[in-house]
Write a protein that holds these residues in place. Structure first.
Motif, PDB file in Angstrom:
ATOM      1  N   PHE A  51       0.829  -1.207   0.000  1.00 44.43           N
ATOM      2  CA  PHE A  51       0.000   0.000   0.000  1.00 44.43           C
ATOM      3  C   PHE A  51       0.867   1.262   0.000  1.00 44.43           C
ATOM      4  O   PHE A  51       0.519   2.262  -0.632  1.00 44.43           O
ATOM      5  CB  PHE A  51      -0.917   0.008   1.217  1.00 44.43           C
ATOM      6  N   ALA A  52       1.983   1.198   0.722  1.00 43.37           N
ATOM      7  CA  ALA A  52       2.852   2.370   0.793  1.00 43.37           C
ATOM      8  C   ALA A  52       3.550   2.647  -0.524  1.00 43.37           C
ATOM      9  O   ALA A  52       3.993   3.774  -0.770  1.00 43.37           O
ATOM     10  CB  ALA A  52       3.895   2.164   1.889  1.00 43.37           C
ATOM     11  N   MET A  53       3.653   1.653  -1.401  1.00 43.56           N
ATOM     12  CA  MET A  53       4.396   1.811  -2.651  1.00 43.56           C
ATOM     13  C   MET A  53       3.489   2.027  -3.855  1.00 43.56           C
ATOM     14  O   MET A  53       3.955   2.062  -4.992  1.00 43.56           O
ATOM     15  CB  MET A  53       5.287   0.582  -2.870  1.00 43.56           C
ATOM     16  N   ILE A  54       2.177   2.153  -3.615  1.00 42.10           N
ATOM     17  CA  ILE A  54       1.231   2.345  -4.718  1.00 42.10           C
ATOM     18  C   ILE A  54       1.197   3.813  -5.129  1.00 42.10           C
ATOM     19  O   ILE A  54       1.141   4.705  -4.287  1.00 42.10           O
ATOM     20  CB  ILE A  54      -0.185   1.888  -4.308  1.00 42.10           C
ATOM     21  N   ARG A  55       1.185   4.051  -6.423  1.00 43.84           N
ATOM     22  CA  ARG A  55       0.999   5.408  -6.923  1.00 43.84           C
ATOM     23  C   ARG A  55      -0.492   5.757  -6.873  1.00 43.84           C
ATOM     24  O   ARG A  55      -1.343   4.900  -7.052  1.00 43.84           O
ATOM     25  CB  ARG A  55       1.518   5.518  -8.348  1.00 43.84           C
ATOM     26  N   ARG A  56      -0.792   6.993  -6.688  1.00 45.76           N
ATOM     27  CA  ARG A  56      -2.187   7.419  -6.533  1.00 45.76           C
ATOM     28  C   ARG A  56      -3.008   7.090  -7.788  1.00 45.76           C
ATOM     29  O   ARG A  56      -2.549   7.258  -8.902  1.00 45.76           O
ATOM     30  CB  ARG A  56      -2.250   8.925  -6.271  1.00 45.76           C
ATOM     31  N   GLY A  57      -4.240   6.628  -7.533  1.00 45.18           N
ATOM     32  CA  GLY A  57      -5.164   6.392  -8.622  1.00 45.18           C
ATOM     33  C   GLY A  57      -5.067   5.036  -9.270  1.00 45.18           C
ATOM     34  O   GLY A  57      -5.793   4.758 -10.211  1.00 45.18           O
ATOM     35  N   SER A  58      -4.177   4.152  -8.777  1.00 38.73           N
ATOM     36  CA  SER A  58      -4.016   2.833  -9.385  1.00 38.73           C
ATOM     37  C   SER A  58      -4.948   1.846  -8.694  1.00 38.73           C
ATOM     38  O   SER A  58      -4.597   1.216  -7.698  1.00 38.73           O
ATOM     39  CB  SER A  58      -2.557   2.381  -9.267  1.00 38.73           C
ATOM     40  N   SER A  59      -6.161   1.704  -9.205  1.00 39.81           N
ATOM     41  CA  SER A  59      -7.155   0.832  -8.575  1.00 39.81           C
ATOM     42  C   SER A  59      -6.745  -0.639  -8.644  1.00 39.81           C
ATOM     43  O   SER A  59      -7.018  -1.415  -7.720  1.00 39.81           O
ATOM     44  CB  SER A  59      -8.517   1.023  -9.238  1.00 39.81           C
ATOM     45  N   VAL A  60      -6.104  -1.042  -9.730  1.00 38.19           N
ATOM     46  CA  VAL A  60      -5.653  -2.440  -9.853  1.00 38.19           C
ATOM     47  C   VAL A  60      -4.612  -2.753  -8.792  1.00 38.19           C
ATOM     48  O   VAL A  60      -4.634  -3.822  -8.165  1.00 38.19           O
ATOM     49  CB  VAL A  60      -5.077  -2.693 -11.265  1.00 38.19           C
ATOM     50  N   ALA A  61      -3.699  -1.803  -8.560  1.00 40.64           N
ATOM     51  CA  ALA A  61      -2.674  -2.010  -7.534  1.00 40.64           C
ATOM     52  C   ALA A  61      -3.307  -2.121  -6.150  1.00 40.64           C
ATOM     53  O   ALA A  61      -2.886  -2.946  -5.321  1.00 40.64           O
ATOM     54  CB  ALA A  61      -1.669  -0.860  -7.566  1.00 40.64           C
ATOM     55  N   TYR A  62      -4.330  -1.319  -5.874  1.00 34.18           N
ATOM     56  CA  TYR A  62      -5.019  -1.407  -4.589  1.00 34.18           C
ATOM     57  C   TYR A  62      -5.699  -2.764  -4.418  1.00 34.18           C
ATOM     58  O   TYR A  62      -5.709  -3.344  -3.332  1.00 34.18           O
ATOM     59  CB  TYR A  62      -6.057  -0.281  -4.460  1.00 34.18           C
ATOM     60  N   PHE A  63      -6.264  -3.271  -5.505  1.00 31.09           N
ATOM     61  CA  PHE A  63      -6.925  -4.568  -5.437  1.00 31.09           C
ATOM     62  C   PHE A  63      -5.929  -5.657  -5.052  1.00 31.09           C
ATOM     63  O   PHE A  63      -6.186  -6.475  -4.157  1.00 31.09           O
ATOM     64  CB  PHE A  63      -7.576  -4.905  -6.781  1.00 31.09           C
TER      65      PHE A  63
END
Length: 257
Positions: free
Chosen positions: A194-206
């Motif tokens: 979560f700390a390494m996700i770029r903003r707005g990346s819904s696939v990465a959040y999933f």
């Protein structure tokens, strides 16, 4: 209750850490391609995998070892029950009755305590002492060489040894330090994505959320493995109860001879 409390703490730490990582402690692009991804993330992942794997292996070995011990205990009891056929009826019946009482105490008194506190019952100890007394009183059988009496005593010794092994197994569990290492490293493994996700990346959040669920599930399993007689992997008293039913079948077979 303590296990549930610890599991909830781990879950809260994971979810809370993920929310904080997204909101305030996001890893910047330079760090995500440097020390964090090259050093920190691989280290905590390796620590988590090693500790979780060791915990599962220890839990499984405890479970299989306890199962072998219960099998040996049932086998010794059944062998002792059959061996009484060589002795006078009154002596044989006394041993068989004491053996029934002991196995009943194991199923009805020992097992609840093993599940709850990892201990054996005093009723089981008393029943085993009564069984030992009845075996010691056996006279030499019709063969006259004392071999049958010696065999009965050996089977009693095997039954007693199996009880000691079951007492030891009831105290077995995954070391608390190993569980603590697995839980702490799992929190880091769950939060870092979560700390390494770029903003707005819904696939990465999933996928980060899926990773959190998977990691938490492994910690949940570790915490609920318990000893071999409770938790996710647990032996019940079914084998002991089946042996008691087998005693009735043995009585039928002996009476038909």
């Amino acid at each position: 209750m303590l296990t549930l409390f610890l599991v909830l703490i781990v879950l809260i730490a994971m979810v809370g850490g993920a929310l904080l990582a997204v909101g305030r402690f996001r890893v910047d692009d330079e760090s995500s391609g440097g020390a964090v991804s090259v050093v920190v993330a691989p280290c905590v992942l390796a620590l988590y995998l090693a500790s979780a794997a060791m915990g599962v292996v220890i839990g499984w070995e405890n479970f299989t070892g306890a199962g072998d011990g219960v099998t040996a205990e049932v086998g010794a009891a059944e062998s002792l029950y059959w061996s009484t056929a060589a002795f006078p009826e009154n002596e044989a019946e006394a041993v068989r009755e004491q053996l029934r009482m002991y196995m009943t105490a194991v199923a009805e008194k020992d097992w609840p305590l093993m599940r709850g506190s990892g201990e054996l019952s005093p009723e089981g100890e008393e029943a085993l002492a009564g069984l030992a007394a009845s075996v010691r009183e056996l006279s030499v059988s019709d063969t006259g060489d004392g071999l049958d009496r010696l065999t009965a005593r050996q089977e009693l010794a095997e039954l007693s040894d199996a009880r000691i092994e079951r007492a030891d197994a009831a105290e077995d569990g995954i070391p608390s330090l190993l569980n603590a290492i697995a839980a702490l490293s799992a929190i880091a493994v769950a939060v870092l994505p979560f700390a390494m996700i770029r903003r707005g990346s819904s696939v990465a959040y999933f996928w980060a959320a899926a990773n959190l669920v998977f990691v938490f599930a492994t910690i949940l399993l570790l915490f609920y493995l318990g000893n071999p007689f409770n938790g996710a992997l647990a032996h019940d008293a079914g084998a002991i109860q089946e042996s008691l039913a087998g005693f009735d079948r043995t009585d039928t077979a002996l009476s038909s001879q």
